[in-house]
Design a protein around this motif. Structure first.
Motif, PDB file in Angstrom:
ATOM      1  N   UNK A 355      59.263  28.215  11.319  1.00 15.00           N
ATOM      2  CA  UNK A 355      58.446  27.156  11.878  1.00 15.00           C
ATOM      3  C   UNK A 355      57.297  27.129  11.260  1.00 15.00           C
ATOM      4  N   UNK A 356      56.500  26.022  11.409  1.00 10.41           N
ATOM      5  CA  UNK A 356      55.166  25.626  10.969  1.00 10.41           C
ATOM      6  C   UNK A 356      54.345  24.656  11.727  1.00 10.41           C
ATOM      7  N   UNK A 357      53.232  24.551  11.468  1.00 18.17           N
ATOM      8  CA  UNK A 357      52.254  23.655  12.369  1.00 18.17           C
ATOM      9  C   UNK A 357      52.482  22.176  12.040  1.00 18.17           C
ATOM     10  N   UNK A 358      52.841  21.924  10.725  1.00 15.77           N
ATOM     11  CA  UNK A 358      53.240  20.311  10.451  1.00 15.77           C
ATOM     12  C   UNK A 358      54.722  20.248  10.532  1.00 15.77           C
ATOM     13  N   UNK A 359      55.391  20.537   9.370  1.00 23.36           N
ATOM     14  CA  UNK A 359      56.670  20.140   9.214  1.00 23.36           C
ATOM     15  C   UNK A 359      57.684  21.491   9.056  1.00 23.36           C
ATOM     16  N   UNK A 360      58.597  21.854  10.038  1.00 16.75           N
ATOM     17  CA  UNK A 360      59.357  22.910   9.687  1.00 16.75           C
ATOM     18  C   UNK A 360      60.093  22.999   8.185  1.00 16.75           C
ATOM     19  N   UNK A 361      59.941  24.221   7.586  1.00 18.33           N
ATOM     20  CA  UNK A 361      60.570  24.367   6.224  1.00 18.33           C
ATOM     21  C   UNK A 361      61.881  24.962   6.267  1.00 18.33           C
ATOM     22  N   UNK A 362      62.837  23.830   5.949  1.00 18.33           N
ATOM     23  CA  UNK A 362      64.202  24.251   6.077  1.00 18.33           C
ATOM     24  C   UNK A 362      64.757  25.248   4.939  1.00 18.33           C
ATOM     25  N   UNK A 363      65.141  26.274   5.077  1.00 19.24           N
ATOM     26  CA  UNK A 363      65.492  27.350   4.035  1.00 19.24           C
ATOM     27  C   UNK A 363      67.186  27.754   3.824  1.00 19.24           C
ATOM     28  N   UNK A 364      67.829  27.430   4.888  1.00 18.41           N
ATOM     29  CA  UNK A 364      69.321  27.257   4.689  1.00 18.41           C
ATOM     30  C   UNK A 364      69.882  26.384   5.674  1.00 18.41           C
ATOM     31  N   UNK A 365      70.909  25.538   4.974  1.00 19.68           N
ATOM     32  CA  UNK A 365      71.461  24.539   5.679  1.00 19.68           C
ATOM     33  C   UNK A 365      72.945  24.757   5.545  1.00 19.68           C
ATOM     34  N   UNK A 366      73.742  24.732   6.795  1.00 21.49           N
ATOM     35  CA  UNK A 366      74.917  24.555   6.897  1.00 21.49           C
ATOM     36  C   UNK A 366      75.731  25.751   6.279  1.00 21.49           C
ATOM     37  N   UNK A 367      75.125  26.902   6.292  1.00 21.64           N
ATOM     38  CA  UNK A 367      75.752  28.313   5.469  1.00 21.64           C
ATOM     39  C   UNK A 367      77.052  28.909   6.364  1.00 21.64           C
ATOM     40  N   UNK A 368      77.830  29.070   5.619  1.00 21.30           N
ATOM     41  CA  UNK A 368      79.243  29.664   6.332  1.00 21.30           C
ATOM     42  C   UNK A 368      79.841  30.591   5.311  1.00 21.30           C
ATOM     43  N   UNK A 369      79.973  31.792   5.749  1.00 23.65           N
ATOM     44  CA  UNK A 369      80.889  32.719   5.078  1.00 23.65           C
ATOM     45  C   UNK A 369      81.167  34.002   6.010  1.00 23.65           C
ATOM     46  N   UNK A 551      83.758  40.404  -2.695  1.00 25.88           N
ATOM     47  CA  UNK A 551      83.311  39.017  -2.587  1.00 25.88           C
ATOM     48  C   UNK A 551      81.734  38.920  -2.892  1.00 25.88           C
ATOM     49  N   UNK A 552      81.665  37.672  -3.766  1.00 30.02           N
ATOM     50  CA  UNK A 552      80.279  37.483  -4.229  1.00 30.02           C
ATOM     51  C   UNK A 552      80.090  35.700  -3.762  1.00 30.02           C
ATOM     52  N   UNK A 553      79.001  35.493  -3.004  1.00 31.45           N
ATOM     53  CA  UNK A 553      78.488  34.376  -2.255  1.00 31.45           C
ATOM     54  C   UNK A 553      77.407  33.719  -3.037  1.00 31.45           C
ATOM     55  N   UNK A 554      77.696  32.614  -3.798  1.00 30.74           N
ATOM     56  CA  UNK A 554      76.686  32.024  -4.839  1.00 30.74           C
ATOM     57  C   UNK A 554      75.874  31.002  -3.722  1.00 30.74           C
ATOM     58  N   UNK A 555      74.503  31.448  -3.723  1.00 28.97           N
ATOM     59  CA  UNK A 555      73.532  30.323  -2.924  1.00 28.97           C
ATOM     60  C   UNK A 555      72.682  29.825  -3.987  1.00 28.97           C
ATOM     61  N   UNK A 556      72.263  28.504  -3.385  1.00 30.80           N
ATOM     62  CA  UNK A 556      71.233  27.806  -4.171  1.00 30.80           C
ATOM     63  C   UNK A 556      70.858  26.611  -3.157  1.00 30.80           C
ATOM     64  N   UNK A 557      69.421  26.516  -3.201  1.00 30.69           N
ATOM     65  CA  UNK A 557      68.941  25.544  -2.243  1.00 30.69           C
ATOM     66  C   UNK A 557      69.215  25.564  -0.841  1.00 30.69           C
ATOM     67  N   UNK A 558      69.374  26.866  -0.273  1.00 34.98           N
ATOM     68  CA  UNK A 558      69.942  27.206   1.111  1.00 34.98           C
ATOM     69  C   UNK A 558      71.342  26.663   1.368  1.00 34.98           C
ATOM     70  N   UNK A 559      72.108  26.544   0.418  1.00 32.56           N
ATOM     71  CA  UNK A 559      73.578  25.996   0.724  1.00 32.56           C
ATOM     72  C   UNK A 559      74.578  27.104  -0.108  1.00 32.56           C
ATOM     73  N   UNK A 560      75.685  27.194   0.282  1.00 29.41           N
ATOM     74  CA  UNK A 560      76.833  28.062  -0.170  1.00 29.41           C
ATOM     75  C   UNK A 560      77.394  27.243  -1.225  1.00 29.41           C
TER      76      UNK A 560
END
Length: 589
Positions: A355-369, A551-560
């Motif tokens: 949550x942020x006062x102006x625009x929320x900062x998206x950190x994860x997007x559509x992550x599934x594992x 298992x190794x999950x590779x994340x980058x930019x909030x995506x798997x």
């Protein structure tokens, strides 16, 4: 901001109705103080009445008999009652502070993590310290005493009315103007007091910031700059305090001038009435004594009004925190009961934005594992990929913006938060260590652990020498924030704490980041043992520590980007292959 109550330019406000519950933590003490106040009012009213009778008897050449002795007894007993009442009020005031601090601390420790992200720790500390202390002044500076004072005032007014209604009318007229002026000042005092406490909070925050990073400050040669910055905050608190003093100072001359003017009016007009024979000298003296008796209760009432005004400013800051919802207020009450046929941990199309006062900062997007029970999963990827945030969602420090996090098949939002966390051991990236002893830190998650179990946990993470070389053993102090330990020792102590909790799920965030090769190898062996029969999730930049993960999950930019074993990812994931090549775990492209 999440859970934030709207504030106006004058800061948070509180009402008198909100203040009252804080003033009655000990009804027995309160009743006792009020009774003493009422009895004291009776003794106070008796003194001028007896003095008037003494003067009348002297004037009429009548025998004094028992009057002097009775007057002396009343004076002494009245003084003793005042002293005992003062003691009760001091004790009651301490109970007010204690209860308020407990309420505030209970609420603070249960606030959502988002509130701590948005607030300064020093400001929160000042609310527990200085703001709560101001509530004591409501009791010790006249509120309860003003009850007896009010009775004294009423009794004095009645007596003065009996003696001479004209003199009473003139006295009331003068005092009414003064009281109206004081009431006009009080709202200004409330606002100024709230601002002053807010400035004290800023000062505490600045000081806490500098002290917590004192080594960094000195190494950067920034001591003078930090001292100057804190000095500016101190000056701000000083200026705000002076404003409070300036407004408070208006009450004293208003009250003083009113009493002097009332005395002069009574003395002048009363003298004329004595000269004309309308009243006698004993009556004039009696009236003046009752007028002087009015000074104390009027002062108590003025002090009570002033104390309440100041307390409301402080209470506004306290209530701002108390009103905030705790992270468990809307929680489900169902305990977590994992299903045997479900993955122990699963993220299903999870999206999260801070949550942020102006625009929320998206950190994860559509992550599934998913992570099957009893297996080890590693999360890898560049900094800022969302690995630590994933752990925060599993711990339910935050709730997913979209999608769901499941433990044993149950959505974490549908179960009791304490029940959830009781199944998860968590070692944070910066491995925080609490001030206190080794034993205090180890027992944080396992309060019933024996000394033998504590020693075994330390040996498991290669910290046995830490106990053997300290004369105090497990009672050895670790210093504020673990400053007496090395970075690697702090990290291993945090891991030992998680191992002692013996939870079925273990989250390790960069658990080997501060370890040398030798300790890393021994810790890896200990984790292999500890992971047996447990579900382990590991965040690691050193891929050598997780190459054997199930298992190794590779994340980058909030995506798997990819999932698989080390060998599978070397073939399937360019990013993983690049990370491995940089750490000499794969041939360079």
């Amino acid at each position: 901001m999440f859970g934030r109550r709207r504030r106006d330019d004058d800061g948070p406000r509180a009402s008198v109705r909100e203040l009252l519950p804080y003033l009655f933590p000990k009804k027995g003490l309160l009743v006792g103080a009020i009774v003493l106040s009422v009895v004291g009012a009776g003794f106070a009213l008796a003194q001028p009445a007896l003095a008037q009778e003494l003067i009348a008897r002297v004037e009429q050449s009548r025998p004094l008999e028992w009057l002097p002795a009775v007057l002396l007894v009343i004076v002494v007993v009245g003084a003793l009652l005042d002293g005992f009442q003062h003691f009760l009020l001091q004790v009651l005031g301490e109970h007010v502070v204690l209860r308020t601090r407990r309420t505030l601390v209970e609420r603070m420790l249960r606030l959502p993590i988002a509130e701590f992200d948005a607030r300064r720790i020093g400001d929160l500390v000042s609310r527990v310290g200085s703001d709560t202390t101001l509530l004591r002044a409501v009791l010790t500076q006249g509120l309860v005493e003003s009850i007896g004072g009010l009775l004294t005032l009423i009794g004095a007014v009645i007596a003065m009315l009996v003696i001479d209604p004209l003199l009473l009318g003139l006295t009331v007229l003068v005092l009414a103007v003064a009281i109206a002026a004081m009431l006009a000042v009080m709202p200004l005092l409330t606002r100024a007091s709230g601002k002053a406490q807010e400035q004290v909070g800023h000062l505490t925050s600045a000081l806490e910031r500098a002290i917590s990073a004192v080594r960094t400050v000195r190494a950067a040669g920034a001591t003078d700059r930090e001292a100057a910055a804190i000095g500016e905050r101190a000056s701000g608190a000083f200026d705000a305090g002076v404003r409070v003093a300036r407004i408070s100072a208006l009450v004293v001359p208003i009250f003083g001038v009113a009493m002097q003017l009332a005395f002069l009016v009574v003395l002048g007009v009363g003298g004329l009435r004595v000269a004309t024979g309308e009243i006698g000298i004993a009556q004039l003296v009696g009236f003046l004594l009752f007028l002087f008796l009015m000074i104390m209760p009027l002062g108590q009432l003025a002090g009570a009004i002033s104390a309440v005004s100041v307390a409301l400013g402080a209470l506004g800051r306290i209530q701002e925190i108390v009103r905030l919802p705790s992270e468990t207020d809307a929680d489900a009450s169902a305990p977590l009961v994992p299903r045997a046929d479900a993955p122990m941990v699963a993220l299903e199309d999870v999206t999260f934005a801070y949550p942020a006062a102006d625009e929320p900062r998206v950190v994860l997007e559509g992550v599934s594992f998913s992570v099957p029970a009893g297996t080890r999963t590693a999360l890898v990827g560049p900094s800022g990929a969302g690995k630590s945030t994933t752990f925060a969602l599993i711990e339910r420090f935050y709730d997913a913006t979209a999608g769901s996090v499941r433990i044993g098949g149950a959505d974490v939002r549908d179960v009791d938060r304490d029940s959830l966390r009781a199944r998860i051991g968590y070692v944070e990236q910066d491995a925080p260590v609490l001030a206190g002893s080794l034993r205090d830190n180890l027992r944080l998650g396992a309060p019933d652990a024996t000394d033998a179990e504590l020693l075994d946990a330390l040996e498991a993470v290669n910290l046995g020498d830490l106990v053997r070389r300290a004369s105090a053993g497990l009672d050895a102090e670790v210093g504020e924030g673990g400053v007496l330990l090395s970075g690697g020792e702090r990290q291993r102590l945090a891991i030992a704490r998680a191992l002692l909790a013996a939870t079925p799920i273990l989250l390790l965030d960069e658990s080997t980041a501060n370890l040398d090769a030798r300790n890393e190898a021994s810790l890896k062996a200990a984790l292999d043992v500890a992971s047996e029969g447990r579900t382990t999730l590991v965040i690691a930049h050193r891929l050598a520590t997780v190459v054997d993960a199930d298992q190794i999950v590779v994340l980058d930019g909030g995506r798997v980007l990819a999932r698989g074993t080390h060998d599978e990812l070397l073939d399937a994931s360019p990013l993983y292959r690049e990370l491995a090549a940089h750490q000499l775990l794969a041939p360079a492209a």
